[in-house]
Motif scaffolding. Structure first.
Motif, PDB file in Angstrom:
ATOM      1  N   GLU A  69     -21.846  26.818   3.655  1.00  0.00           N
ATOM      2  CA  GLU A  69     -20.914  26.226   2.693  1.00  0.00           C
ATOM      3  C   GLU A  69     -21.614  25.156   1.878  1.00  0.00           C
ATOM      4  OE1 GLU A  69     -16.581  25.446   3.743  1.00  0.00           O
ATOM      5  OE2 GLU A  69     -17.434  23.421   3.850  1.00  0.00           O
ATOM      6  N   LEU A  70     -21.196  25.038   0.624  1.00  0.00           N
ATOM      7  CA  LEU A  70     -21.688  24.002  -0.277  1.00  0.00           C
ATOM      8  C   LEU A  70     -20.504  23.266  -0.890  1.00  0.00           C
ATOM      9  CD1 LEU A  70     -24.290  26.217  -2.169  1.00  0.00           C
ATOM     10  CD2 LEU A  70     -24.882  24.430  -0.527  1.00  0.00           C
ATOM     11  N   ALA A  71     -20.671  21.970  -1.105  1.00  0.00           N
ATOM     12  CA  ALA A  71     -19.699  21.151  -1.852  1.00  0.00           C
ATOM     13  C   ALA A  71     -18.329  21.083  -1.193  1.00  0.00           C
ATOM     14  CB  ALA A  71     -19.563  21.651  -3.287  1.00  0.00           C
ATOM     15  N   GLY A  72     -18.286  21.265   0.107  1.00  0.00           N
ATOM     16  CA  GLY A  72     -17.015  21.147   0.813  1.00  0.00           C
ATOM     17  C   GLY A  72     -16.837  19.821   1.530  1.00  0.00           C
ATOM     18  N   GLY A  73     -17.837  18.947   1.422  1.00  0.00           N
ATOM     19  CA  GLY A  73     -17.753  17.644   2.074  1.00  0.00           C
ATOM     20  C   GLY A  73     -18.524  17.567   3.373  1.00  0.00           C
ATOM     21  N   GLY A  74     -19.146  18.667   3.803  1.00  0.00           N
ATOM     22  CA  GLY A  74     -19.857  18.662   5.081  1.00  0.00           C
ATOM     23  C   GLY A  74     -21.356  18.484   4.963  1.00  0.00           C
ATOM     24  N   GLY A  75     -21.931  18.603   3.765  1.00  0.00           N
ATOM     25  CA  GLY A  75     -23.380  18.478   3.583  1.00  0.00           C
ATOM     26  C   GLY A  75     -23.834  17.026   3.563  1.00  0.00           C
ATOM     27  N   ARG A  76     -25.077  16.795   3.949  1.00  0.00           N
ATOM     28  CA  ARG A  76     -25.620  15.434   3.973  1.00  0.00           C
ATOM     29  C   ARG A  76     -25.934  14.930   2.569  1.00  0.00           C
ATOM     30  NH1 ARG A  76     -28.869  17.980   7.528  1.00  0.00           N
ATOM     31  NH2 ARG A  76     -30.753  17.454   6.330  1.00  0.00           N
ATOM     32  N   PRO A  78     -24.355  15.278  -0.883  1.00  0.00           N
ATOM     33  CA  PRO A  78     -23.233  15.839  -1.656  1.00  0.00           C
ATOM     34  C   PRO A  78     -23.576  16.155  -3.102  1.00  0.00           C
ATOM     35  CG  PRO A  78     -22.916  13.488  -1.258  1.00  0.00           C
ATOM     36  CD  PRO A  78     -24.073  13.911  -0.423  1.00  0.00           C
ATOM     37  N   TYR A  79     -24.500  15.392  -3.701  1.00  0.00           N
ATOM     38  CA  TYR A  79     -24.821  15.648  -5.101  1.00  0.00           C
ATOM     39  C   TYR A  79     -25.647  16.926  -5.265  1.00  0.00           C
ATOM     40  CZ  TYR A  79     -22.886  11.161  -6.438  1.00  0.00           C
ATOM     41  OH  TYR A  79     -22.024  10.123  -6.666  1.00  0.00           O
ATOM     42  N   ALA A  80     -26.594  17.154  -4.349  1.00  0.00           N
ATOM     43  CA  ALA A  80     -27.352  18.404  -4.392  1.00  0.00           C
ATOM     44  C   ALA A  80     -26.426  19.584  -4.132  1.00  0.00           C
ATOM     45  CB  ALA A  80     -28.478  18.380  -3.362  1.00  0.00           C
ATOM     46  N   GLY A  81     -25.503  19.423  -3.187  1.00  0.00           N
ATOM     47  CA  GLY A  81     -24.541  20.483  -2.906  1.00  0.00           C
ATOM     48  C   GLY A  81     -23.674  20.799  -4.108  1.00  0.00           C
TER      49      GLY A  81
END
Length: 323
Positions: A69-76, A78-81
């Motif tokens: 998943e990308l851009a769902g709030g779980g990535g370290r 968030p801007y790259a996601g």
């Protein structure tokens, strides 16, 4: 690719066919591993929850997991996601401004061929991606005033819900069972069952749609009466038209809403002991909290954006058949 945004209807999805484009995008993701997150590891409420990527073969996967998943709030990061997710979303087939896309869904809730999605919908998803990135990085985010139904909600709604705890005013006998999220959040159950499955407490692994078991298809306008028509065909009854004696006579609530670009969807809640309501937004985990993180004691007044249209209470039954 899947935009995880709806609760009742299957999510918008599409495939990127060009091998060079696929290779370029996978390399971009591989260089930004901090943008990658497990599915449903971020926001899991109503509305936009991220862009899901599923690799369909084992060629040139750059060491990435088969589903992420990308851009769902779980990535370290968030801007790259957000940057990668927006690039992916812009590969979505569109129908042009002011058009409404069409889609067919298989029995797992995944879409089949699509004629495309409105450009307004694509742009609204990109804005949601940016908003999620700002929130994930600790930045400001704008919350619009929350005025359910534009102040035009049914006057009897709050009275109906209040009467559920008042034996003297109770319209129908009903059953409640403990909230059991572990059942719905199991890996072989969660992705394949939606809010309707949860509301009537039937795991079908078909992303059930009101009326489908009885030959009915909800029109694309997804109005309250159109969704309820399907539910009534399945055996539910409008609250006050009491179900016959039996078991599993759950009290459930239906709402609908419009997303930018004209796409519409529905959502269901179920009553549990102590006046607590729970729900399962689409393929995400079951929960008993609203979009503001508050325990739901009233589905009419809780934060359920963007499902702003109140359709009323219904009652399920152990004889209900869904698919």
């Amino acid at each position: 690719m899947v935009v995880d945004i709806f609760s009742g209807r299957p999510n918008p999805s599409w495939e990127i066919q060009d091998p060079d484009e696929v290779h370029e995008l996978l390399e971009l993701v591989a260089r930004n591993r901090a943008a990658v997150a497990e599915v449903a590891s971020g926001f899991t409420g109503l509305g936009f929850r991220g862009v899901q990527v599923e690799l369909t073969d084992d060629l040139d996967t750059a060491g990435l997991p088969p589903r992420f998943e990308l851009a769902g709030g779980g990535g370290r990061d968030p801007y790259a996601g957000a940057e990668i997710a927006e690039r992916l979303v812009r590969t979505m087939p569109t129908t042009g401004a002011g058009s409404s896309g069409s889609r067919d869904a298989d029995d797992t809730g995944n879409s089949g061929e699509t004629a495309g999605y409105p450009e307004e919908f694509l742009e609204s998803v990109c804005e949601e991606i940016r908003r999620t990135a700002r929130r994930g990085a600790g930045g400001a985010t704008t919350v619009e005033p929350h005025d359910e139904d534009g102040g035009r909600g049914p006057v009897e709604a709050e009275g109906q819900i209040a009467s559920l705890g008042d034996g003297a005013a109770l319209a129908c006998a009903y059953d409640v069972t403990p909230f059991n999220p572990a059942f719905w959040n199991a890996p072989d159950t969660q992705p394949h069952n939606n809010c309707y499955n949860f509301a009537v407490n039937r795991r079908t692994n078909t992303f059930a749609q009101p009326g489908r078991a009885h030959g009915y298809t909800i029109p694309g306008t997804v109005r309250c009466n159109e969704v309820s028509t399907g539910a009534l065909r399945d055996g539910l009854r409008v609250w006050g038209n009491c179900q016959p004696p039996g078991t599993l006579r759950y009290v459930v609530a239906l709402v609908t809403g419009t997303f930018p670009g004209g796409f519409r969807d529905y959502h269901w809640y179920r009553l549990h002991p102590g006046g607590i309501w729970a729900h399962k937004p689409g393929s995400t985990p079951a929960r008993n909290t609203d979009n503001s993180g508050r325990v739901i004691t009233d589905p009419y007044t809780c934060d359920r954006r963007p499902y702003s249209e109140w359709c009323g209470l219904f009652q399920s039954h152990n004889s209900v058949v869904i698919n």
